[in-house]
Design an enzyme around this catalytic site. Structure first.
Site, PDB file in Angstrom:
ATOM      1  N   TYR A  45       0.775  -1.242   0.000  1.00  0.00           N
ATOM      2  CA  TYR A  45       0.000   0.000   0.000  1.00  0.00           C
ATOM      3  C   TYR A  45       0.805   1.291   0.000  1.00  0.00           C
ATOM      4  O   TYR A  45       0.246   2.353  -0.265  1.00  0.00           O
ATOM      5  CB  TYR A  45      -0.978   0.011   1.184  1.00  0.00           C
ATOM      6  CG  TYR A  45      -2.147  -0.898   0.934  1.00  0.00           C
ATOM      7  CD1 TYR A  45      -3.254  -0.449   0.234  1.00  0.00           C
ATOM      8  CD2 TYR A  45      -2.122  -2.222   1.344  1.00  0.00           C
ATOM      9  CE1 TYR A  45      -4.318  -1.286  -0.037  1.00  0.00           C
ATOM     10  CE2 TYR A  45      -3.180  -3.076   1.080  1.00  0.00           C
ATOM     11  CZ  TYR A  45      -4.274  -2.599   0.386  1.00  0.00           C
ATOM     12  OH  TYR A  45      -5.322  -3.436   0.113  1.00  0.00           O
ATOM     13  N   GLY A  47       2.770   3.898  -1.611  1.00  0.00           N
ATOM     14  CA  GLY A  47       2.990   4.283  -2.999  1.00  0.00           C
ATOM     15  C   GLY A  47       1.640   4.345  -3.695  1.00  0.00           C
ATOM     16  O   GLY A  47       0.596   4.327  -3.055  1.00  0.00           O
ATOM     17  N   GLY A  49      -1.666   3.329  -5.502  1.00  0.00           N
ATOM     18  CA  GLY A  49      -2.522   2.150  -5.516  1.00  0.00           C
ATOM     19  C   GLY A  49      -2.386   1.304  -4.271  1.00  0.00           C
ATOM     20  O   GLY A  49      -1.892   1.754  -3.242  1.00  0.00           O
ATOM     21  N   HIS A  65      -3.950   5.176   5.652  1.00  0.00           N
ATOM     22  CA  HIS A  65      -3.848   6.483   4.996  1.00  0.00           C
ATOM     23  C   HIS A  65      -4.660   6.504   3.702  1.00  0.00           C
ATOM     24  O   HIS A  65      -5.385   7.469   3.430  1.00  0.00           O
ATOM     25  CB  HIS A  65      -2.375   6.806   4.723  1.00  0.00           C
ATOM     26  CG  HIS A  65      -2.144   8.163   4.173  1.00  0.00           C
ATOM     27  ND1 HIS A  65      -1.823   8.382   2.846  1.00  0.00           N
ATOM     28  CD2 HIS A  65      -2.179   9.390   4.752  1.00  0.00           C
ATOM     29  CE1 HIS A  65      -1.662   9.674   2.653  1.00  0.00           C
ATOM     30  NE2 HIS A  65      -1.877  10.312   3.792  1.00  0.00           N
ATOM     31  N   ASP A  66      -4.551   5.448   2.900  1.00  0.00           N
ATOM     32  CA  ASP A  66      -5.336   5.367   1.658  1.00  0.00           C
ATOM     33  C   ASP A  66      -6.831   5.445   1.964  1.00  0.00           C
ATOM     34  O   ASP A  66      -7.579   6.168   1.289  1.00  0.00           O
ATOM     35  CB  ASP A  66      -5.049   4.065   0.908  1.00  0.00           C
ATOM     36  CG  ASP A  66      -3.684   4.044   0.242  1.00  0.00           C
ATOM     37  OD1 ASP A  66      -2.963   5.064   0.290  1.00  0.00           O
ATOM     38  OD2 ASP A  66      -3.337   2.987  -0.335  1.00  0.00           O
ATOM     39  N   ASP A 111      -2.647  12.741   6.964  1.00  0.00           N
ATOM     40  CA  ASP A 111      -1.193  12.767   6.779  1.00  0.00           C
ATOM     41  C   ASP A 111      -0.467  12.699   8.120  1.00  0.00           C
ATOM     42  O   ASP A 111       0.541  11.998   8.257  1.00  0.00           O
ATOM     43  CB  ASP A 111      -0.774  14.015   6.006  1.00  0.00           C
ATOM     44  CG  ASP A 111      -1.198  13.984   4.546  1.00  0.00           C
ATOM     45  OD1 ASP A 111      -1.702  12.942   4.079  1.00  0.00           O
ATOM     46  OD2 ASP A 111      -1.016  15.009   3.864  1.00  0.00           O
TER      47      ASP A 111
END
Length: 137
Positions: A45, A47, A49, A65-66, A111
């Site tokens: 995860y 990076g 995608g 985070h995604d 973040d």
């Protein structure tokens, strides 16, 4: 010669401001011998995608985070990848400013949480640039 250098630099596309903010947060929380770039293409995860199950605690930071960015994108007119925000790095923590629930504050909190998680998680060299087709299904 200075003009030529400046003109050349003008052709380099700028990073979105929030990416610069996120990089600064990461640099503030990770061990000194690491660079923020070492956290891209890490696990399933970290990076662009992501798929499958996170392979370790650090990869889980990126997974969370995604998902946080996904939730932020549901706020009206909110684009987490380009949203600017205000924050302060102080006493080994990160403070986000702005009204709770606003796009800027939510993205900053995403973040902040990820950067602090990176700082608390072990970095395993063998999980950088893994074969995602094999390990992330």
């Amino acid at each position: 010669a200075v003009c030529v250098s400046l003109l050349g630099a003008a052709n380099i596309p700028p990073h979105p401001l929030n990416l610069i903010n996120f990089m600064e947060m990461i640099r503030y929380t990770i061990p000194c011998e690491k660079t923020w770039g070492e956290y891209t293409n890490y696990g399933c995860y970290c990076g662009a995608g992501g798929s499958g199950r996170p392979i370790d605690a650090l990869d889980r930071c990126c997974y969370v985070h995604d998902n946080c960015y996904g939730d932020a994108a549901n706020i009206r007119d909110c684009n987490p990848k380009t949203q600017s925000y205000s924050y302060k790095l102080t006493k080994r923590t990160i403070i986000c400013y702005g009204a709770a629930g606003t796009c800027a504050r939510v993205v900053c909190d995403c973040d902040r949480t990820a950067a602090l998680c990176f700082g608390d998680s072990e970095y395993i060299e063998g999980h950088k640039n893994i074969d995602t087709a094999r390990f992330c299904q």
